[in-house]
Scaffold this motif. Structure first.
Motif, PDB file in Angstrom:
ATOM      1  N   TYR A   1       0.875  -1.218  -0.109  1.00 31.86           N
ATOM      2  CA  TYR A   1       0.072   0.006  -0.293  1.00 31.86           C
ATOM      3  C   TYR A   1       0.952   1.588   0.057  1.00 31.86           C
ATOM      4  CZ  TYR A   1      -3.816  -3.104   1.226  1.00 31.86           C
ATOM      5  OH  TYR A   1      -4.542  -3.661   1.452  1.00 31.86           O
ATOM      6  N   CYS A   2       0.860   1.734  -0.908  1.00 30.73           N
ATOM      7  CA  CYS A   2       1.391   3.284  -0.739  1.00 30.73           C
ATOM      8  C   CYS A   2       1.169   4.137  -1.603  1.00 30.73           C
ATOM      9  CB  CYS A   2       2.786   2.936  -1.541  1.00 30.73           C
ATOM     10  SG  CYS A   2       3.475   2.374  -3.487  1.00 30.73           S
ATOM     11  N   ASP A   3       1.653   5.280  -1.766  1.00 32.62           N
ATOM     12  CA  ASP A   3       1.325   6.206  -2.871  1.00 32.62           C
ATOM     13  C   ASP A   3       1.650   5.972  -4.005  1.00 32.62           C
ATOM     14  OD1 ASP A   3       1.274   9.074  -4.534  1.00 32.62           O
ATOM     15  OD2 ASP A   3       0.952  10.053  -2.772  1.00 32.62           O
ATOM     16  N   PRO A   4       1.126   6.459  -5.091  1.00 36.84           N
ATOM     17  CA  PRO A   4       1.058   6.094  -6.322  1.00 36.84           C
ATOM     18  C   PRO A   4       2.753   6.437  -7.193  1.00 36.84           C
ATOM     19  CG  PRO A   4      -1.130   6.738  -6.581  1.00 36.84           C
ATOM     20  CD  PRO A   4      -1.024   6.703  -4.975  1.00 36.84           C
ATOM     21  N   ALA A   5       3.082   7.670  -6.046  1.00 35.13           N
ATOM     22  CA  ALA A   5       4.281   7.858  -6.410  1.00 35.13           C
ATOM     23  C   ALA A   5       5.514   7.382  -6.047  1.00 35.13           C
ATOM     24  CB  ALA A   5       4.603   9.506  -6.566  1.00 35.13           C
ATOM     25  N   SER A   6       5.511   6.396  -4.827  1.00 30.70           N
ATOM     26  CA  SER A   6       5.756   5.820  -4.483  1.00 30.70           C
ATOM     27  C   SER A   6       6.699   3.945  -4.646  1.00 30.70           C
ATOM     28  CB  SER A   6       6.268   5.833  -3.115  1.00 30.70           C
ATOM     29  OG  SER A   6       5.686   7.418  -2.534  1.00 30.70           O
ATOM     30  N   LEU A   7       5.093   3.646  -6.048  1.00 33.67           N
ATOM     31  CA  LEU A   7       5.264   2.750  -6.483  1.00 33.67           C
ATOM     32  C   LEU A   7       7.011   2.071  -7.144  1.00 33.67           C
ATOM     33  CD1 LEU A   7       3.311   0.156  -7.038  1.00 33.67           C
ATOM     34  CD2 LEU A   7       2.159   0.850  -8.727  1.00 33.67           C
ATOM     35  N   GLY A   8       7.032   3.170  -7.561  1.00 25.75           N
ATOM     36  CA  GLY A   8       8.981   2.755  -7.887  1.00 25.75           C
ATOM     37  C   GLY A   8       9.744   2.390  -6.846  1.00 25.75           C
ATOM     38  N   GLU A   9      10.152   2.907  -6.211  1.00 29.12           N
ATOM     39  CA  GLU A   9      10.530   2.864  -4.949  1.00 29.12           C
ATOM     40  C   GLU A   9      10.166   1.368  -4.329  1.00 29.12           C
ATOM     41  OE1 GLU A   9      13.815   3.025  -2.128  1.00 29.12           O
ATOM     42  OE2 GLU A   9      13.252   4.519  -4.163  1.00 29.12           O
ATOM     43  N   VAL A  10       8.750   1.474  -4.373  1.00 31.96           N
ATOM     44  CA  VAL A  10       8.474   0.013  -3.383  1.00 31.96           C
ATOM     45  C   VAL A  10       9.304  -1.070  -4.373  1.00 31.96           C
ATOM     46  CG1 VAL A  10       6.349  -1.277  -2.710  1.00 31.96           C
ATOM     47  CG2 VAL A  10       6.412   1.486  -2.129  1.00 31.96           C
ATOM     48  N   ALA A  11       8.957  -1.102  -5.754  1.00 30.07           N
ATOM     49  CA  ALA A  11       9.828  -2.082  -6.047  1.00 30.07           C
ATOM     50  C   ALA A  11      11.165  -2.076  -5.739  1.00 30.07           C
ATOM     51  CB  ALA A  11       8.992  -2.044  -8.037  1.00 30.07           C
ATOM     52  N   ARG A  12      11.849  -1.255  -6.402  1.00 29.32           N
ATOM     53  CA  ARG A  12      12.724  -1.300  -6.237  1.00 29.32           C
ATOM     54  C   ARG A  12      13.465  -2.185  -4.804  1.00 29.32           C
ATOM     55  NH1 ARG A  12      17.720   1.882  -4.556  1.00 29.32           N
ATOM     56  NH2 ARG A  12      16.350   2.273  -2.484  1.00 29.32           N
ATOM     57  N   GLN A  13      12.783  -0.988  -3.944  1.00 27.39           N
ATOM     58  CA  GLN A  13      13.586  -2.742  -2.625  1.00 27.39           C
ATOM     59  C   GLN A  13      12.802  -3.348  -2.359  1.00 27.39           C
ATOM     60  OE1 GLN A  13      14.696  -1.083   0.104  1.00 27.39           O
ATOM     61  NE2 GLN A  13      14.665   1.571  -0.073  1.00 27.39           N
ATOM     62  N   ARG A  14      11.845  -4.261  -3.323  1.00 24.54           N
ATOM     63  CA  ARG A  14      11.744  -5.206  -3.670  1.00 24.54           C
ATOM     64  C   ARG A  14      13.224  -6.131  -4.214  1.00 24.54           C
ATOM     65  NH1 ARG A  14       7.573  -7.586   0.098  1.00 24.54           N
ATOM     66  NH2 ARG A  14       6.387  -5.814   0.772  1.00 24.54           N
ATOM     67  N   ALA A  15      13.064  -6.251  -5.076  1.00 25.28           N
ATOM     68  CA  ALA A  15      13.579  -6.155  -6.012  1.00 25.28           C
ATOM     69  C   ALA A  15      15.139  -6.289  -5.330  1.00 25.28           C
ATOM     70  CB  ALA A  15      14.265  -4.905  -7.336  1.00 25.28           C
ATOM     71  N   LEU A  16      15.832  -5.544  -4.703  1.00 23.46           N
ATOM     72  CA  LEU A  16      17.095  -5.470  -3.810  1.00 23.46           C
ATOM     73  C   LEU A  16      17.015  -6.670  -3.230  1.00 23.46           C
ATOM     74  CD1 LEU A  16      17.710  -2.330  -2.672  1.00 23.46           C
ATOM     75  CD2 LEU A  16      18.984  -2.705  -4.274  1.00 23.46           C
ATOM     76  N   CYS A  17      16.001  -7.252  -2.607  1.00 26.28           N
ATOM     77  CA  CYS A  17      16.414  -8.409  -1.553  1.00 26.28           C
ATOM     78  C   CYS A  17      16.078  -9.618  -2.890  1.00 26.28           C
ATOM     79  CB  CYS A  17      15.289  -8.819  -0.580  1.00 26.28           C
ATOM     80  SG  CYS A  17      15.871  -7.064   0.363  1.00 26.28           S
ATOM     81  N   ALA A  18      15.913  -9.630  -3.912  1.00 27.81           N
ATOM     82  CA  ALA A  18      15.838 -10.963  -4.669  1.00 27.81           C
ATOM     83  C   ALA A  18      16.555 -11.057  -5.508  1.00 27.81           C
ATOM     84  CB  ALA A  18      14.424 -10.527  -5.667  1.00 27.81           C
ATOM     85  N   ASP A  19      17.409 -11.838  -6.358  1.00 26.87           N
ATOM     86  CA  ASP A  19      18.755 -11.828  -7.501  1.00 26.87           C
ATOM     87  C   ASP A  19      17.878 -11.923  -8.937  1.00 26.87           C
ATOM     88  OD1 ASP A  19      20.374 -13.173  -5.618  1.00 26.87           O
ATOM     89  OD2 ASP A  19      19.192 -14.999  -5.514  1.00 26.87           O
TER      90      ASP A  19
END
Length: 280
Positions: free
Chosen positions: A94-112
């Motif tokens: 759940y986030c502001d639409p403008a923060s969606l890219g940053e949320v995705a980035r944080q998740r991708a940092l912990c994936a291969d």
């Protein structure tokens, strides 16, 4: 394969195809699947009206209906993954639409590796910020799987787009495992110039030797541009040689967005079997 955690991003209103695609890949390589569900626009579209007070731009009934739909989506995905032989976790953001890219980035940092399936790829509102967030400033690769294609890290023939830039080098390094198991790797250079500051005296020879030392079966294709863009030439060459994956570097958010969500690569993605492995 060195991929142990695979991230899959899916929308609340998408079909199960994106998740099934990522789950099939995880089962293939024995990786953990981390699924992140992006809520409907209603649940993303909040804004401040002053002093930390939040206001929903839609009625409470619509909000409640979308919340129930999201919960059902999460439950359905968990039931789907329970029937498969793999480890997984399912989460919702759940986030502001403008923060969606940053949320995705944080998740991708912990994936291969992040899988971008046809649902997200065809979502012109959520797709660009999510893809950019996963790929840029993470150092992690993205595997784009278009409609009609199956995710795999065991391709038969791979086309590597090479231009002696750091982004292309990173893409090759991140894809090294799949390049070494492919039946054939074709390194393609468009209008290369022989020089000692870039491609070397024999363009493509250095990267071909590097891959050969790792056990890949490599050949080099020097392609004339004939006034066309490199992306157009590579796309056509991939079709001509029956490649089932392209490995290439990503060079900038605007250019990547153009490639993924329109123009030449939209044309590439219309082909039913072509996958795109990107790294930056």
């Amino acid at each position: 394969m060195a991929y142990r955690t695979v991230l899959c991003l899916t929308g609340a209103d998408y079909s199960d195809q994106d998740v099934r695609t990522a789950a099939g890949l995880c089962a293939e390589i024995g990786a953990h699947l981390s699924a992140l569900i992006i809520p409907p626009p209603t649940l993303l579209m909040w804004h401040r009206i002053g002093d930390g007070v939040l206001e929903w731009p839609v009625g409470i009934d619509r909000f409640a209906q979308d919340a129930v739909r999201l919960e059902k989506r999460s439950s359905d995905i968990q039931k789907l993954l329970e029937s498969m032989s793999l480890t997984y976790d399912v989460d919702t953001v759940y986030c502001d639409p403008a923060s969606l890219g940053e949320v995705a980035r944080q998740r991708a940092l912990c994936a291969d590796l992040t899988i971008i399936g046809p649902g997200l790829l065809n979502d012109e509102n959520l797709g660009p910020p999510v893809v950019n967030g996963c790929l840029f400033d993470t150092g992690k690769p993205v595997l784009v799987v278009p409609k009609g294609a199956e995710a795999t890290l065991w391709p038969r023939r791979v086309l590597v787009g090479w231009d002696s830039r750091v982004e292309a080098s990173r893409a090759v390094r991140e894809a090294l495992g799949l390049l070494c198991v492919a039946e054939e790797v074709r390194v393609a250079l468009v209008d290369p110039k022989a020089n000692y500051n870039g491609n070397g005296a024999e363009p493509g020879a250095d990267i071909a030797a590097y891959l050969t030392r790792h056990g890949a079966r490599v050949s080099v294709d020097l392609l004339p541009g004939a006034g066309k863009s490199a992306a157009t030439v590579l796309a056509q060459h991939a079709i001509d040689i029956s490649a089932d994956m392209i490995v290439m570097g990503a060079y900038g958010s605007r250019r990547l967005r153009e490639r993924l969500f329109g123009g030449v690569t939209r044309w590439i993605f219309d082909k039913p079997t072509l996958r795109l492995f990107l790294a930056r």
